[in-house]
Design a protein around this motif. Structure first.
Motif: not given
Ligand code: MG
Ligand code: TXA
Length: 310
Positions: A48, A136, A138, A144
């Motif tokens: 991430k 999330s 992303n 998201s």
């Molecule tokens: Mg998030």
């Protein structure tokens, strides 16, 4: 059905090997890994590109599982009974003997937890014998994902597996309530804050916009579509994408509808995918119509306000 079973089997295998996979939830897709394993959760931060001081939400199947790691009180029990499984996260005290990776909590003694209601993910959580850390799915600060394709758009082939659960029903992240000390809402989201006040019978937890928030993930840089977003617009300029919540009489190729009937739930569900579509179509600017600041409209306005900040 058979396909789902075999996919859950695959997901279980990856997770048990400390791999990171994407899972569907009713709010948004999550990037999941074994919350008891340092190795597994380190992979989440790397993938991430998430700052190490930003803690992760941990997902549980049952109250029994949660109690192994967290202290709970009467307020928690009331909220749990009313809203779980569902789109609400709680910040609780960690138990000293908890096996949660210290990386997740950034060494603090509090932790954010939730019980997602998506049936596939519930099945998965039931099958494994550890909770799942899942922010999330992303890249840090981006929008998201609310479908398998969105996750692919974020990570390409860098993810070993995505558990496909269709498009997320709610489309906005969970409401986060801090239950350490006086209960207060840290992030508006899937559960209307008014419903929460009702259950715990308190006016004290009102979400204060101006409060100085220490949580990195609630910073204004989040949920960014990467192009300027103009709020409360009455009309759009040339070449500007225009996001609407009410049907317009005229046709314009730059109109993008969250809903045609002012339906806020539908608008929440469509918000992130509409933002993604607009970006994919190459627009350089977005305008958005005024969104009523009631029920889940509050959470929509919170996200678009953050998305509009440069
Ligand atoms: Mg998030
Ligand atoms: O709906 C959701 O909550 C989704 C799905 C996948 O469950 N998850 C999600 O995670 O939105 P994330 O990491 O994108 O956002 C979680 C937010 C972050 O802003 C983080 O800083 C905050 O929760 N958070 C995590 N642990 C916390 C803690 N112990 N205290 C306060 N805030 C915390």
């Amino acid at each position: 059905m058979k396909k789902n079973d075999s996919n859950i089997k695959k997901a279980t295998k990856y997770l048990s090997n400390n791999e990171c996979i994407a899972i569907p939830t009713e709010t948004v897709y999550g990037l999941a890994a074994n919350a008891y394993s340092n190795k597994a959760v380190t992979r989440i931060y790397k993938l991430k590109k998430r700052p190490r001081n930003n803690p992760l939400i941990v997902h549980y199947y049952s109250l029994k599982d949660l109690k192994k790691d967290c202290e709970i009180d009467i307020t928690f029990k009331r909220l749990f009974k009313s809203f779980c499984p569902g789109p609400i996260s709680f910040v609780l005290k960690l138990k000293k003997k908890s096996k949660i990776s210290k990386i997740i909590t950034n060494n603090s003694n509090s932790i954010a937890v939730r019980f997602p209601s998506h049936p596939l993910t519930r099945k998965l959580l039931k099958k494994i014998n550890f909770p799942l850390a899942a922010p999330s799915a992303n890249i840090s600060t981006s929008i998201s994902p609310v479908s398998k394709q969105d996750v692919v758009d974020e990570f390409g082939n860098r993810l070993k597996f995505i558990l496909d659960g269709g498009s997320s029903k709610i489309g906005l992240e969970s409401t986060i309530i801090n239950l350490i000390g006086k209960p207060h809402i840290l992030r508006l989201g899937g559960i209307n804050s008014k419903l929460i006040y009702k259950i715990i019978n308190s006016s004290e937890i009102k979400y204060k916009k101006k409060i100085k928030i220490k949580v990195p993930g609630t910073s204004k840089l989040h949920y960014s579509p990467g192009i300027p977003l103009r709020l409360n617009a009455k009309k759009n300029f040339l070449n500007e994408a225009f996001i609407l919540i009410n049907k317009r009489r005229d046709f314009n190729k730059n109109y993008f509808y969250l809903s045609k009937t002012n339906n806020l739930k539908e608008a929440a569900k469509n918000l992130y995918s509409v933002l993604r579509t607009i970006k994919k179509n190459g627009y350089k600017k977005i305008a958005i119509e005024k969104i009523p600041n009631i029920s889940i409209g509050e959470a929509i306005n919170d996200r678009i306000l953050r998305a509009s900040k440069k």
